[in-house]
Design an enzyme around this catalytic site. Structure first.
Site, mmCIF file in Angstrom:
data_model
loop_
_atom_site.group_PDB
_atom_site.id
_atom_site.type_symbol
_atom_site.label_atom_id
_atom_site.label_comp_id
_atom_site.label_asym_id
_atom_site.label_seq_id
_atom_site.Cartn_x
_atom_site.Cartn_y
_atom_site.Cartn_z
ATOM 1 N N ASP A 1 0.866 -1.180 0.000
ATOM 2 C CA ASP A 1 0.000 0.000 0.000
ATOM 3 C C ASP A 1 0.901 1.228 0.000
ATOM 4 O O ASP A 1 1.749 1.385 0.888
ATOM 5 C CB ASP A 1 -0.879 -0.028 1.252
ATOM 6 C CG ASP A 1 -1.959 1.042 1.253
ATOM 7 O OD1 ASP A 1 -2.003 1.856 0.313
ATOM 8 O OD2 ASP A 1 -2.762 1.062 2.203
ATOM 9 N N ASP B 1 -3.333 7.194 -4.126
ATOM 10 C CA ASP B 1 -3.251 6.130 -3.118
ATOM 11 C C ASP B 1 -3.632 4.823 -3.798
ATOM 12 O O ASP B 1 -4.715 4.718 -4.386
ATOM 13 C CB ASP B 1 -4.221 6.471 -1.980
ATOM 14 C CG ASP B 1 -4.089 5.544 -0.780
ATOM 15 O OD1 ASP B 1 -3.246 4.632 -0.807
ATOM 16 O OD2 ASP B 1 -4.848 5.738 0.197
ATOM 17 N N HIS C 1 -11.874 6.030 1.158
ATOM 18 C CA HIS C 1 -11.887 7.330 1.831
ATOM 19 C C HIS C 1 -11.668 8.453 0.834
ATOM 20 O O HIS C 1 -11.081 8.255 -0.239
ATOM 21 C CB HIS C 1 -10.779 7.365 2.886
ATOM 22 C CG HIS C 1 -9.451 6.885 2.362
ATOM 23 N ND1 HIS C 1 -8.550 7.724 1.755
ATOM 24 C CD2 HIS C 1 -8.901 5.647 2.332
ATOM 25 C CE1 HIS C 1 -7.481 7.014 1.381
ATOM 26 N NE2 HIS C 1 -7.670 5.743 1.708
ATOM 27 N N HIS D 1 -7.099 11.031 4.563
ATOM 28 C CA HIS D 1 -8.378 10.413 4.919
ATOM 29 C C HIS D 1 -9.389 11.500 5.221
ATOM 30 O O HIS D 1 -9.419 12.053 6.307
ATOM 31 C CB HIS D 1 -8.234 9.503 6.143
ATOM 32 C CG HIS D 1 -7.757 8.134 5.827
ATOM 33 N ND1 HIS D 1 -7.842 7.090 6.718
ATOM 34 C CD2 HIS D 1 -7.179 7.606 4.714
ATOM 35 C CE1 HIS D 1 -7.337 6.001 6.178
ATOM 36 N NE2 HIS D 1 -6.921 6.289 4.960
ATOM 37 N N GLU E 1 -11.148 0.919 -1.728
ATOM 38 C CA GLU E 1 -10.111 0.082 -1.105
ATOM 39 C C GLU E 1 -10.706 -1.197 -0.522
ATOM 40 O O GLU E 1 -10.856 -1.316 0.691
ATOM 41 C CB GLU E 1 -9.402 0.899 -0.024
ATOM 42 C CG GLU E 1 -8.171 0.281 0.555
ATOM 43 C CD GLU E 1 -7.420 1.230 1.483
ATOM 44 O OE1 GLU E 1 -6.310 0.878 1.891
ATOM 45 O OE2 GLU E 1 -7.953 2.328 1.804
ATOM 46 N N GLU F 1 -6.584 -1.392 -4.333
ATOM 47 C CA GLU F 1 -6.984 0.016 -4.183
ATOM 48 C C GLU F 1 -6.630 0.823 -5.418
ATOM 49 O O GLU F 1 -5.573 0.641 -6.016
ATOM 50 C CB GLU F 1 -6.285 0.626 -2.966
ATOM 51 C CG GLU F 1 -6.681 2.064 -2.667
ATOM 52 C CD GLU F 1 -5.989 2.616 -1.436
ATOM 53 O OE1 GLU F 1 -6.484 3.608 -0.875
ATOM 54 O OE2 GLU F 1 -4.941 2.056 -1.040
#
Length: 296
Positions: free
Chosen positions: A84, A95, A155, A163, A188, A279
């Site tokens: 990640d 992300d 998020h 976030h 995610e 993700e």
């Protein structure tokens, strides 16, 4: 969203995708988790970005928030490995995550998370309810015979804010909030062989600035100045111990006691289930166009 910010999100996503592909190539049996982590972080800088948070490589029943410490001795062997990573360009964030099964036993678990992400992306348009995304993820993972991790979620992504709202569930939680124009977020999914719940367990190695307060200790002031350079984004204990040695641990303890920083222990599946993660980051511009920014 002005054009410069839009382009920064797109650039951050592209760098994230390139760094993820590079990281995937390093996750092989016999390689060091620590060295892999540091090579990926180095690659992010080389590509023209900065880490939006420390590279996290979580294995087996650890779902998230595992970050190598300076003397980490973990070697990749037969683990299920979740990579990640996040990149920011002028605060705009990409992300992304992917799972590699080195054991050869959990191919379907990895597919479940990846397919859940792919199916969720298909329903992303202006007006989609968040519960619809969650239901798509849940149904897809269940179809493979596994459970979604219910207390982890996608998020929102803000400028220098990893976030933010909205929270994108991994199950149908009934949330009828709708996707709108001018929105950036990450989807995610986490799939698991376990019950689908994680809890904090173990030594925290990821931290984030929480409140600014004066401190008396010269050592702590010195470390705090370095922390402030991370622009309120998460940082690694390792980044500080490499620069300050044992002083960093003293400072982190004091800063935590003063509630100046927040700590993030590893998140572990409570029934010891193996976890896989996938993700992507998404941007909906002010005209309603959808961009998967972390897709090559």
């Amino acid at each position: 969203m002005n054009e410069q910010i839009k382009q920064d999100f797109i650039k951050a996503g592209k760098i994230s995708a390139e760094a993820l592909e590079y990281g995937k190539s390093l996750i092989k049996k016999g390689n060091s988790l620590l060295e892999t982590t540091e090579l990926i972080e180095k690659k992010i800088f080389e590509l023209g970005g900065k880490p939006a948070f420390p590279v996290q490589i979580s294995c087996d029943d650890i779902a998230a928030h595992f970050c190598a410490i300076e003397d980490d001795t973990t070697i990749f062997e037969n683990q299920v490995v979740c990579l990640d990573l996040g990149v920011h360009v002028n605060g705009a964030i990409g992300d992304t995550a992917y799972t590699i099964d080195l054991s050869g036993k959990y191919d379907d678990l990895v597919k479940a998370a990846q397919k859940a992400l792919e199916e969720a992306l298909k329903v992303v348009v202006v007006g989609t309810e968040l519960r619809e995304i969650g239901k798509t993820i849940q149904d897809t993972i269940k179809s493979y015979g596994f459970n979604p991790v219910r207390n982890l979620s996608g998020h929102g992504l803000g400028l220098y804010d990893i976030h933010t709202s909205p929270t994108l569930p991994n199950f149908d939680n009934g949330d009828k909030t709708k996707l709108t124009k001018d929105m950036t977020f990450a989807i995610e999914p986490f799939s698991t062989t376990g019950a689908g719940v994680v809890g904090e367990k173990g030594h925290p190695t990821v931290f984030m600035m929480q409140h600014k307060k004066p401190v008396r200790s010269p050592i702590t002031r010195e470390v705090l100045k370095e922390i402030e350079s991370y622009e309120n984004l998460p940082f690694a204990e390792r980044w500080l111990t490499r620069k300050f040695g044992a002083k960093a641990n003293f400072a982190l303890r004091e800063l935590n006691q003063l509630s100046i920083i927040h700590q993030f222990p590893p998140l572990v599946e409570t029934s010891k289930g193996i976890v896989a993660q996938a993700e992507h980051s998404i941007m909906i511009d002010d005209e309603g166009n959808v961009f998967v920014t972390t897709s090559l």
